[in-house]
Design a protein around this motif. Structure first.
Motif, PDB file in Angstrom:
ATOM      1  N   TRP A 146       0.842  -1.201   0.000  1.00  0.00           N
ATOM      2  CA  TRP A 146       0.000   0.000   0.000  1.00  0.00           C
ATOM      3  C   TRP A 146       0.879   1.254   0.000  1.00  0.00           C
ATOM      4  CZ3 TRP A 146      -5.104   1.981   0.694  1.00  0.00           C
ATOM      5  CH2 TRP A 146      -5.172   3.268   1.225  1.00  0.00           C
ATOM      6  N   TRP A 147       1.868   1.232   0.898  1.00  0.00           N
ATOM      7  CA  TRP A 147       2.724   2.394   1.043  1.00  0.00           C
ATOM      8  C   TRP A 147       3.524   2.621  -0.246  1.00  0.00           C
ATOM      9  CZ3 TRP A 147       8.077   2.955   1.053  1.00  0.00           C
ATOM     10  CH2 TRP A 147       8.524   4.219   1.470  1.00  0.00           C
ATOM     11  N   THR A 149       2.669   1.718  -3.343  1.00  0.00           N
ATOM     12  CA  THR A 149       1.813   2.205  -4.428  1.00  0.00           C
ATOM     13  C   THR A 149       1.486   3.680  -4.202  1.00  0.00           C
ATOM     14  OG1 THR A 149      -0.101   1.380  -3.229  1.00  0.00           O
ATOM     15  CG2 THR A 149       0.730   0.007  -4.986  1.00  0.00           C
ATOM     16  N   ARG A 150       1.295   4.046  -2.937  1.00  0.00           N
ATOM     17  CA  ARG A 150       0.984   5.433  -2.612  1.00  0.00           C
ATOM     18  C   ARG A 150       2.160   6.334  -2.994  1.00  0.00           C
ATOM     19  NH1 ARG A 150      -1.659   8.448   2.123  1.00  0.00           N
ATOM     20  NH2 ARG A 150       0.136   9.660   2.785  1.00  0.00           N
ATOM     21  N   TYR A 151       3.356   5.846  -2.672  1.00  0.00           N
ATOM     22  CA  TYR A 151       4.556   6.612  -2.979  1.00  0.00           C
ATOM     23  C   TYR A 151       4.704   6.766  -4.501  1.00  0.00           C
ATOM     24  CZ  TYR A 151       9.461   7.937  -3.141  1.00  0.00           C
ATOM     25  OH  TYR A 151      10.635   8.599  -3.391  1.00  0.00           O
ATOM     26  N   THR A 153       2.397   6.525  -6.881  1.00  0.00           N
ATOM     27  CA  THR A 153       1.376   7.305  -7.573  1.00  0.00           C
ATOM     28  C   THR A 153       1.471   8.789  -7.255  1.00  0.00           C
ATOM     29  OG1 THR A 153      -0.159   6.789  -5.788  1.00  0.00           O
ATOM     30  CG2 THR A 153      -0.264   5.412  -7.756  1.00  0.00           C
ATOM     31  N   ARG A 154       2.113   9.135  -6.127  1.00  0.00           N
ATOM     32  CA  ARG A 154       2.219  10.559  -5.796  1.00  0.00           C
ATOM     33  C   ARG A 154       3.506  11.176  -6.313  1.00  0.00           C
ATOM     34  NH1 ARG A 154      -0.592  11.430   0.081  1.00  0.00           N
ATOM     35  NH2 ARG A 154      -2.576  10.483  -0.543  1.00  0.00           N
ATOM     36  N   ASP A 231      -7.547   4.419  -7.519  1.00  0.00           N
ATOM     37  CA  ASP A 231      -7.677   4.843  -6.133  1.00  0.00           C
ATOM     38  C   ASP A 231      -7.365   3.651  -5.243  1.00  0.00           C
ATOM     39  OD1 ASP A 231      -9.437   7.241  -4.485  1.00  0.00           O
ATOM     40  OD2 ASP A 231      -9.011   5.345  -3.477  1.00  0.00           O
ATOM     41  N   ASN A 232      -6.411   3.847  -4.337  1.00  0.00           N
ATOM     42  CA  ASN A 232      -6.000   2.724  -3.495  1.00  0.00           C
ATOM     43  C   ASN A 232      -7.106   2.255  -2.574  1.00  0.00           C
ATOM     44  OD1 ASN A 232      -3.525   2.497  -4.604  1.00  0.00           O
ATOM     45  ND2 ASN A 232      -2.419   3.533  -2.945  1.00  0.00           N
TER      46      ASN A 232
END
Lengths: 288, 375
Positions: A146-147, A149-151, A153-154, A231-232
């Motif tokens: 999760w972390w 993918t968040r990193y 995509t941002r 969207d995660n």
């Protein structure tokens, strides 16, 4: 309680698959159906390494990620030349090829007999043999994914991916070689799918090719479309619904003779209704 | 958007509450002392082999109805709870987990496919719940732990029996093997080939095909060209009918030999006239006539393979639970010593130290003058 833990483990494993597939389909707009193939390659790599060489799970996990990323490189080199419907068709083909290899490379995968008796993970003195400890391991890895993918995509890299999705020609015009972006995100996503495969293999302790068919890819695509692409949170919600809904239908109390069939019919109907009601998914920011 | 979140939230809460209220109330000792004795059933009730699963479920339910009509087990009725395993590991493991931790079943009848059974033997051992499969034949299931048994013989036996029969009694030197590429076909093929080669025979062709394959012309012609004396065909009813017809059309003059799925009259009603001299192996059943008529009474006209094993399995559970009660580990111990008499699928049923059926007996049936005859 064990049943609830079991469901959460499945949710954890499929969350990893949903999050990673969302990078390719949701953020980059490439409809890939090869994901179950990478999930399977990861599972088989870990199972074979652990069974045949007695390797520790965590080392086998790292190696399986490497193996899966390399196979994604081979497949991605071809696929990244395509876009839109041709991309989807090509990825269908690769899903069928990976399934065919698992089924027919009998010297390596034991073919349709599958690989039984895969051990549970161990780390020094900690054994993840109970379901509760395995759930914790699954959640730790899911949060890690999760972390990541968040990193991704941002980051600016993630913004290029989204630009490819919106208009590939325009972003090429700005000097970005979209080929490399498409290839690299495909490989990253495959590496994450390998983690899910490794968890699945050591959780069920048995794998055979039927768990990694094209249908399984479609199931994953349905999860993230239902939750909402790009969207995660959507990916996770989609996974929760797709895993819990059929389980919930076990408790509705249909008569025994038709229970199994009714479960599938209602499951399908509910998905159709949800799509009618909200075609962009629950959290969706993008739809095809 | 807000609404959606609420709806989803409420849905998830409802699901959790339902699931929890059904079985979250503490891990009481698995031993139930009152109410009906619950037995779980797992088999493919949807999908490719659903017909086998449904047939087996009806047979198990038939046994339950008979047991209840005779006063149940120790004055308690038996309740059969069926879950769909879909022939898939993921589905079957969820089904087993649900049966054990929510329904608190005393034992599980199943699974049917080896992929189902293999996926939940770990759960059986962890939860100390005995499981008896009525159809899983994969040789690897012999090592599946203390709590897994089966009333269906391991593939290893049938392959060995067929190889011995063909090599020693029919004096076949060269054989072409066509097998369906699933766990059953691949497992049986391997045990056959190993034994056949050990006996001095030669396997001149080994070809796999997919479950839904209906065109065998290429394989049949290859078999003819390979110089084989016989085609050993491991596949199911629909495919077998096609293969036998195509063999006739192509004038391939090699006899064919099959395995237990051929014990299905729908095949021979169709192609017996062009199958003179063909044969197949099938597990020896003792009292199939009365069982067939009982099944007909509950609306099943064609009894499929594994149904009689499913019926016997339920009765074995009843016998053992009647002796030792509902504690999982007691049932397991008793199963290793069980002597079940007058079974339908075999005269005496007992298990060896691996939980495998002891003394699996096979017979050969052949087609003579358009009739199936047992040798």
């Amino acid at each position: 309680m064990d049943y609830i833990i079991h469901l959460f483990i499945l949710i954890g494993i499929f969350s990893i698959l949903g999050l990673s597939l969302n990078l390719v389909i949701g953020y980059t707009g490439l409809l890939s159906a090869t994901h179950a193939g990478f999930y399977g390659i990861g599972a088989y790599a870990v199972a074979i390494l652990m069974k045949n060489t007695g390797m520790n799970f965590f080392i086998a996990l790292l190696l399986s990620i490497v193996i899966t990323v390399l196979s994604a490189l081979v497949i991605g080199v071809v696929l990244s030349k395509f876009k839109d419907d041709i991309y989807a068709l090509g990825s269908f083909g690769f899903a069928i090829i990976t399934y065919g290899l698992m089924l027919n490379l009998q010297g390596v995968t034991r073919g349709p007999l599958g690989i039984p008796g895969i051990g549970r993970p161990e780390l020094f003195d900690i054994s993840f043999s109970t379901n509760l400890t395995f759930l914790i391991l699954t959640l730790v890895l899911a949060v890690l994914v999760w972390w990541m993918t968040r990193y991704i995509t941002r980051s600016s890299y993630g913004r290029v991916l989204q630009a490819i999705r919106e208009n590939e020609k325009t972003i090429q015009f700005f000097g970005y070689t979209t080929y490399w972006y498409k290839l690299s995100i495909f490989m990253i996503s495959a590496g994450m799918a390998a983690i899910a495969g490794a968890l699945f293999a050591t959780y069920i302790t048995f794998i055979d090719p039927s768990s990694f068919t094209l249908i399984e890819s479609i199931f994953m695509i349905a999860m993230i479309i239902l939750g909402g692409l790009a969207d995660n949170r959507g990916a996770i919600i989609g996974v929760i619904i797709m895993i819990l809904l059929p389980e919930f239908l076990r408790f509705v109390g249909f008569p025994t003779e038709v229970a199994a069939q009714m479960r599938q019919v209602i499951y399908g109907l509910m998905l159709v209704v949800m799509m009618l009601y909200r075609p962009q998914g629950i959290y969706g920011k993008f739809k095809f | 958007m807000k609404n959606i979140k609420w709806i989803i939230g409420i849905l998830v809460v409802i699901i959790l509450v339902v699931v929890l209220s059904n079985g979250g109330d503490k891990e009481q000792s698995a031993q139930q002392t009152e109410g009906p004795i619950k037995i779980g059933f797992i088999g493919p009730l949807t999908g490719d082999v659903a017909s086998l699963g449904e047939n087996a479920l009806i047979a198990a339910q038939l046994a339950v109805d008979e047991i209840n009509a005779n006063g149940g087990i120790n004055d308690r009725t038996v309740e059969l709870i069926a879950e769909d395993g879909s022939c898939s590991g993921k589905e079957a493991s969820s089904a087993a987990q649900k049966l054990i931790s929510i329904d608190k079943v005393v034992g599980i009848i199943g699974g049917l496919c080896s992929s189902e059974s293999s996926a939940f033997t770990g759960i059986l051992n962890q939860s100390e719940t005995p499981g008896i499969s009525y159809c899983s034949s994969a040789a690897t299931l012999s090592d599946a732990g203390d709590y897994f048994f089966r009333t269906y013989p391991s593939d290893a036996y049938q392959g060995v029996f067929a190889a011995n029969y063909l090599r020693n009694e029919k004096m076949i030197d060269k054989v072409a093997v066509l097998y369906v590429n699933d766990d059953w076909g691949a497992g049986l093929k391997q045990s056959f080939i190993d034994t056949f080669k050990n006996l001095g025979g030669e396997v001149v062709l080994e070809e796999s095909f997919e479950k839904d394959e209906r065109d065998f012309r290429t394989q049949l012609l290859k078999a003819q060209a390979s110089g084989a004396n016989l085609i050993y065909y491991l596949g199911f009813d629909q495919g077998a009918v096609s293969a036998i017809k195509q063999r006739d059309e192509l004038n391939v003059d090699l006899p064919m030999f099959g395995a237990d799925p051929w014990d299905d009259m729908t095949i021979w009603n169709d192609v017996a006239s062009i199958s003179e001299g063909f044969g197949y192996t099938v597990p020896h059943t003792t009292d199939s006539q009365s069982f067939t008529s009982k099944m007909a009474d509950v609306g099943v006209s064609e009894v499929s393979v594994c149904a009689s094993q499913s019926y016997d399995t339920m009765n074995i559970f009843a016998q053992v639970i009647g002796q030792v009660g509902t504690n999982g580990s007691d049932i397991k111990d008793a199963l290793y010593d069980v002597q079940y008499q007058n079974g339908i699928s075999s005269q005496n049923i007992s298990f060896d130290e691996n939980g495998d059926l002891v003394g699996a007996e096979y017979v050969v049936k052949t087609i003579q003058d358009g009739q199936v005859v047992e040798l």
